[in-house]
Write a protein that holds these residues in place. Structure first.
Motif, PDB file in Angstrom:
ATOM      1  N   VAL A   1     -35.191 -17.843  55.214  1.00 42.02           N
ATOM      2  CA  VAL A   1     -34.544 -16.417  55.785  1.00 42.02           C
ATOM      3  C   VAL A   1     -35.149 -15.642  56.375  1.00 42.02           C
ATOM      4  O   VAL A   1     -35.184 -14.910  57.337  1.00 42.02           O
ATOM      5  CB  VAL A   1     -33.950 -15.817  54.395  1.00 42.02           C
TER       6      VAL A   1
ATOM      7  N   ILE B   1     -32.986  -9.874  54.208  1.00 41.01           N
ATOM      8  CA  ILE B   1     -34.261 -10.434  53.751  1.00 41.01           C
ATOM      9  C   ILE B   1     -34.675 -10.006  52.449  1.00 41.01           C
ATOM     10  O   ILE B   1     -35.164 -10.705  51.442  1.00 41.01           O
ATOM     11  CB  ILE B   1     -35.653 -10.076  54.889  1.00 41.01           C
TER      12      ILE B   1
ATOM     13  N   PHE C   1     -34.872 -12.097  65.555  1.00 33.53           N
ATOM     14  CA  PHE C   1     -35.548 -10.531  66.057  1.00 33.53           C
ATOM     15  C   PHE C   1     -36.219 -10.719  67.478  1.00 33.53           C
ATOM     16  O   PHE C   1     -36.179 -10.047  68.242  1.00 33.53           O
ATOM     17  CB  PHE C   1     -36.416  -9.990  65.009  1.00 33.53           C
TER      18      PHE C   1
ATOM     19  N   TRP D   1     -31.607  -5.948  60.235  1.00 34.81           N
ATOM     20  CA  TRP D   1     -31.741  -7.284  59.701  1.00 34.81           C
ATOM     21  C   TRP D   1     -32.579  -7.221  58.381  1.00 34.81           C
ATOM     22  O   TRP D   1     -32.660  -8.426  57.749  1.00 34.81           O
ATOM     23  CB  TRP D   1     -32.700  -7.635  60.846  1.00 34.81           C
TER      24      TRP D   1
ATOM     25  N   LEU E   1     -27.399 -12.631  57.341  1.00 39.36           N
ATOM     26  CA  LEU E   1     -28.206 -12.560  58.497  1.00 39.36           C
ATOM     27  C   LEU E   1     -27.508 -12.845  59.964  1.00 39.36           C
ATOM     28  O   LEU E   1     -27.833 -12.289  60.805  1.00 39.36           O
ATOM     29  CB  LEU E   1     -29.750 -13.061  58.177  1.00 39.36           C
TER      30      LEU E   1
ATOM     31  N   SER F   1     -27.385 -14.562  51.610  1.00 34.77           N
ATOM     32  CA  SER F   1     -28.257 -13.653  52.371  1.00 34.77           C
ATOM     33  C   SER F   1     -28.592 -14.222  54.014  1.00 34.77           C
ATOM     34  O   SER F   1     -28.581 -13.637  55.203  1.00 34.77           O
ATOM     35  CB  SER F   1     -29.450 -13.581  52.014  1.00 34.77           C
TER      36      SER F   1
ATOM     37  N   ALA G   1     -35.023 -14.783  60.531  1.00 35.81           N
ATOM     38  CA  ALA G   1     -34.930 -13.319  60.878  1.00 35.81           C
ATOM     39  C   ALA G   1     -35.979 -13.034  62.009  1.00 35.81           C
ATOM     40  O   ALA G   1     -35.682 -12.324  62.871  1.00 35.81           O
ATOM     41  CB  ALA G   1     -35.155 -12.425  59.675  1.00 35.81           C
TER      42      ALA G   1
ATOM     43  N   ALA H   1     -26.531 -10.355  62.984  1.00 30.08           N
ATOM     44  CA  ALA H   1     -27.143 -10.856  64.152  1.00 30.08           C
ATOM     45  C   ALA H   1     -26.005 -11.051  65.181  1.00 30.08           C
ATOM     46  O   ALA H   1     -26.231 -10.631  66.372  1.00 30.08           O
ATOM     47  CB  ALA H   1     -27.871 -12.116  64.295  1.00 30.08           C
TER      48      ALA H   1
END
Length: 137
Positions: free
Chosen positions: A15, A92, A23, A88, A112, A108, A19, A116
């Motif tokens: 995860v 996490i 990002f 975001w 995520l 999760s 992320a 996004a």
């Protein structure tokens, strides 16, 4: 077969890696400024629950809410740049705090990806509103 703690550790690392990748993909695109704020509001109301668009000097602030999550973009018209803010960190934290619960790491990760996607919809909505205004002029 993985033990419970090893599964939790690998899932949480997965995860976090996803992320970070998402990002980094979201950073540094150049956006155009929105001369007509009502057009941006109309475009974004189709994707988000509550939409807030306002201009403060050279800054245009755009906020949208999806479920309980808030997405925001701050466009700097003078520099032609923008900053996107999206939640975001929540998936996490969910994976880290409740990762030992079966299926929570997968949940999760799915959350995520959904967040996004909604952040991408905010970017596309802003660009769509700006290009629609350019064609109309």
């Amino acid at each position: 077969m993985l033990a419970g703690s090893e599964f939790w550790l690998l899932g949480t690392l997965l995860v976090v890696v996803v992320a970070v990748v998402l990002f980094l993909l979201r950073r540094g695109d150049v956006a155009v400024c929105l001369p007509d704020l009502s057009a941006a509001r109309r475009v974004l109301e189709h994707e988000f629950d509550d939409v807030y668009v306002d201009r403060i000097g050279d800054l245009v602030l755009v906020k949208g809410r999806y479920l309980i999550f808030t997405f925001a973009a701050r466009l700097n018209c003078a520099e032609g740049r923008y900053e996107l803010s999206w939640p975001w960190i929540w998936p996490i934290l969910l994976a880290l705090l409740l990762g030992s619960v079966p299926g929570m790491v997968l949940f999760s990760l799915v959350l995520l990806v959904i967040l996004a996607y909604k952040a991408g919809q905010l970017e596309r909505g802003i660009k769509l509103a700006a290009t629609a205004l350019m064609r109309r002029d």
